[in-house]
Design a protein around this motif. Structure first.
Motif, PDB file in Angstrom:
ATOM      1  N   UNK A  29     -62.956 -23.380  -5.619  1.00 19.80           N
ATOM      2  CA  UNK A  29     -63.834 -22.769  -6.619  1.00 19.80           C
ATOM      3  C   UNK A  29     -63.141 -22.787  -7.978  1.00 19.80           C
ATOM      4  N   UNK A  30     -63.911 -22.998  -9.026  1.00 22.64           N
ATOM      5  CA  UNK A  30     -63.394 -22.952 -10.391  1.00 22.64           C
ATOM      6  C   UNK A  30     -64.091 -21.825 -11.134  1.00 22.64           C
ATOM      7  N   UNK A  82     -56.898 -22.818 -13.417  1.00 22.70           N
ATOM      8  CA  UNK A  82     -55.613 -22.624 -14.059  1.00 22.70           C
ATOM      9  C   UNK A  82     -54.479 -22.430 -13.073  1.00 22.70           C
ATOM     10  N   UNK A  83     -53.286 -22.681 -13.563  1.00 24.42           N
ATOM     11  CA  UNK A  83     -52.053 -22.462 -12.816  1.00 24.42           C
ATOM     12  C   UNK A  83     -51.161 -21.597 -13.697  1.00 24.42           C
ATOM     13  N   UNK A  95     -56.979 -27.191 -16.202  1.00 26.61           N
ATOM     14  CA  UNK A  95     -57.828 -28.374 -16.257  1.00 26.61           C
ATOM     15  C   UNK A  95     -59.256 -27.888 -16.221  1.00 26.61           C
ATOM     16  N   UNK A  96     -60.134 -28.563 -16.964  1.00 32.76           N
ATOM     17  CA  UNK A  96     -61.513 -28.114 -16.978  1.00 32.76           C
ATOM     18  C   UNK A  96     -62.469 -29.094 -17.605  1.00 32.76           C
ATOM     19  N   UNK A  97     -63.713 -28.749 -17.492  1.00 32.10           N
ATOM     20  CA  UNK A  97     -64.807 -29.470 -18.138  1.00 32.10           C
ATOM     21  C   UNK A  97     -65.267 -28.574 -19.276  1.00 32.10           C
ATOM     22  N   UNK A 151     -69.655 -30.174  -6.998  1.00 30.23           N
ATOM     23  CA  UNK A 151     -68.381 -30.122  -7.713  1.00 30.23           C
ATOM     24  C   UNK A 151     -67.329 -29.397  -6.886  1.00 30.23           C
ATOM     25  N   UNK A 152     -67.653 -28.208  -6.390  1.00 25.69           N
ATOM     26  CA  UNK A 152     -66.687 -27.435  -5.627  1.00 25.69           C
ATOM     27  C   UNK A 152     -66.327 -28.117  -4.314  1.00 25.69           C
ATOM     28  N   UNK A 153     -67.294 -28.778  -3.680  1.00 25.14           N
ATOM     29  CA  UNK A 153     -66.988 -29.520  -2.453  1.00 25.14           C
ATOM     30  C   UNK A 153     -66.073 -30.702  -2.739  1.00 25.14           C
ATOM     31  N   UNK A 154     -66.315 -31.390  -3.858  1.00 25.52           N
ATOM     32  CA  UNK A 154     -65.461 -32.519  -4.238  1.00 25.52           C
ATOM     33  C   UNK A 154     -64.049 -32.037  -4.514  1.00 25.52           C
ATOM     34  N   UNK A 155     -63.922 -30.938  -5.244  1.00 27.02           N
ATOM     35  CA  UNK A 155     -62.615 -30.407  -5.618  1.00 27.02           C
ATOM     36  C   UNK A 155     -61.919 -29.668  -4.468  1.00 27.02           C
TER      37      UNK A 155
END
Length: 152
Positions: free
Chosen positions: A91-92, A112-113, A58-60, A84-88
């Protein structure tokens, strides 16, 4: 081994099942939403979910054909990286100007998974459990941050 048509049907069935599973979940703004085909409402910015034979992600994605404008969108998101990272809650991976599978340059932020296969229905719960909370949290993030991107 599956034929091309069988693979296509299985993928379609997965996304239909995901959409049905997500249907009762409203957006952060309380609206009905087509989760598998999430619309950001900002040209050249997409929330992409993928489920393939060896991974789900999943991504932007920023797809503007002008590299400088694509970078401007990407840098704008960087200013909101901690939000973003706090909401999720995680880390992405951040990638500027990546060549995608179609030979186009995009910039993206993704998670990713591995070790899942969309062609194996036994993996569908794992893939859905991976995608569901993240797309909901991306929507929550986007409902607050979208105005900053509409002005670019």
């Amino acid at each position: 081994m599956y034929s091309k048509a069988e693979k296509s049907k299985i993928r379609k069935d997965f996304w239909t099942a995901f959409g049905q599973y997500m249907k009762p979940v409203p957006s952060a703004e309380g609206k009905k939403i087509n989760w598998p085909n999430y619309k950001t409402g900002v040209k050249h910015i997409f929330f992409k979910m993928k489920a393939e034979r060896d991974f789900a992600s999943i991504g932007i994605e920023f797809t503007h054909t002008d590299p400088e404008l694509q970078q401007l969108y990407f840098e704008q998101l960087i200013t909101f990286k901690s939000i973003l990272h706090n909401t999720l809650g995680e880390e992405w991976k951040w990638t500027l100007h990546h060549e995608d599978e179609y030979g186009k340059y995009i910039s993206k932020v993704e998670k990713g998974l591995t070790k899942v296969n969309v062609l194996d229905q036994n993996d569908w719960p794992k893939i859905i459990s991976f995608l569901k909370p993240r797309i909901i949290l991306l929507d929550e993030f986007w409902s607050n941050m979208k105005p900053a991107f509409e002005e670019l």
